[in-house]
Design an enzyme around this catalytic site. Sequence first.
Site, mmCIF file in Angstrom:
data_model
loop_
_atom_site.group_PDB
_atom_site.id
_atom_site.type_symbol
_atom_site.label_atom_id
_atom_site.label_comp_id
_atom_site.label_asym_id
_atom_site.label_seq_id
_atom_site.Cartn_x
_atom_site.Cartn_y
_atom_site.Cartn_z
ATOM 1 N N TRP A 1 0.843 -1.070 -0.147
ATOM 2 C CA TRP A 1 0.165 0.017 0.007
ATOM 3 C C TRP A 1 0.728 1.335 -0.126
ATOM 4 O O TRP A 1 1.738 1.216 0.876
ATOM 5 C CB TRP A 1 -0.906 -0.010 1.206
ATOM 6 N N GLU B 1 -8.976 -3.875 -5.760
ATOM 7 C CA GLU B 1 -10.165 -4.351 -5.580
ATOM 8 C C GLU B 1 -11.341 -3.578 -6.151
ATOM 9 O O GLU B 1 -12.226 -3.582 -5.166
ATOM 10 C CB GLU B 1 -10.493 -5.418 -4.505
ATOM 11 N N GLU C 1 -2.939 -11.249 -6.339
ATOM 12 C CA GLU C 1 -3.182 -11.850 -5.040
ATOM 13 C C GLU C 1 -3.724 -13.136 -5.196
ATOM 14 O O GLU C 1 -4.460 -13.410 -6.276
ATOM 15 C CB GLU C 1 -4.153 -10.952 -4.266
#
Length: 438
Positions: free
Chosen positions: A105, A222, A342
Amino acid sequence: MYHKSSRMSTGQRLMYPILGIASCIAFIYVSFSDLSFGDYHAEQKMDFVRRNGTHLVVDDGKMFYVNGWNSYWLMDQAVDEYSRPRVRAMFQTGSKMGMTVCRAWAFNDGDYNALQISPGRFDERVFRALDYVIAEARRHEIRLLFSLVNNLEAYGGKTQYVKWAWEEGIGLSSSNDSFFYDPSIRQYFKDYVKVILTRKNTITGVEYRNDPTIFGWELINEPRCMTDNSGDTLQDWIVEMSAYVKSIDKNHLLTVGLEGFYGPNSPKKPTVNPGEYFSLLGSDFIRNSEIPNIDFASAHIYPDHWFKNQDFEEELKYVALWTRSHIDDGDRILRKPIMFTEFGYSTLNKDFDPSKRDRFFKTIYDVIYKSAKKQGAGAGSFVWQFWVGGMEKYNDDFGIVPWERPETYKLITQHSCRMARIRGSAELKGNLKELCSQ
């Protein structure tokens, strides 16, 4: 995904308590066994990774493949001196495993240790932590894929942006999806992006947009826009934001951050999606990824969350189908590289066994390797997630301390080697040369 919908619970624990002491010892070893690095400016030259059709390449034209991992927590752990050795330990371990890119992040909006305290206001102490993450990654010859905002509430996300606009009395709606269509919130995000891309690293002296240590940017983790099942709202946002990023930074790769579901008009909706619900999330793998400024497409793999009580062998068959389907889209439709940014196998499965997780990983790795070997669109993957001992609150039911289980460690490093060998034996240098000769 459920595993990232809130801050990690402090009640979560290691799967094997008896390994906790061994993990701490290993952490101390990798943290402090290599403290005598040279100056940050003395590393070998690193090239930008670029796209050439369905392939990723470095500036010398050679193929670049990713065996990567997720450690979303890097910036947060780099804020305080006592926890910074975990960042170094993670990069050192990834490098020793022959891995090439880490996804993390590059955001923390209005939360504890927030990078962005309020729209356009930043905590310099936290920004220096992000500087440190980039400098340490380069030191270990690891590249970084940075996500710029969260669709979920963890670390602020689009919820925080909407809250800011609402508190200032300029928000059009209290709906989280107004993040995508409210002009004021769009400007908040653009302002954030500009500050990130043009940040001059206080350690290396290099602006982020000019630093090849950064592999690429991910617009949002996402994305879903549940209030517009047609997908038009999210599509418009991606078009605008991808063009904005590229107007500032033409050096780096850009992706959306998709989970990979097919939209309501896709012919693959009934055959590949896990169920009807997943076509109604306001996103579409093909349509969103076709946008010209998007360099590679991404998908995630979480059958444990998509299905309930599915037989493990059937789950593996589905995972292979999902992976092949997206790579096929890259080859035939998108003409872009495909990355599985992921994937994870939950320890909460009632019949969980680490050997099953290894088989799950191997299924994904084998499909990607088969594509890469024939120079297809399969460009790489990122395990969710790696962490180190002493960080239990950051773990979820997918976390792995890489050195805890030798069989898993071996599986991942072997994949590093075979992906590297596709480029030729001359590319086995440094850690890879030693690792892959064993």
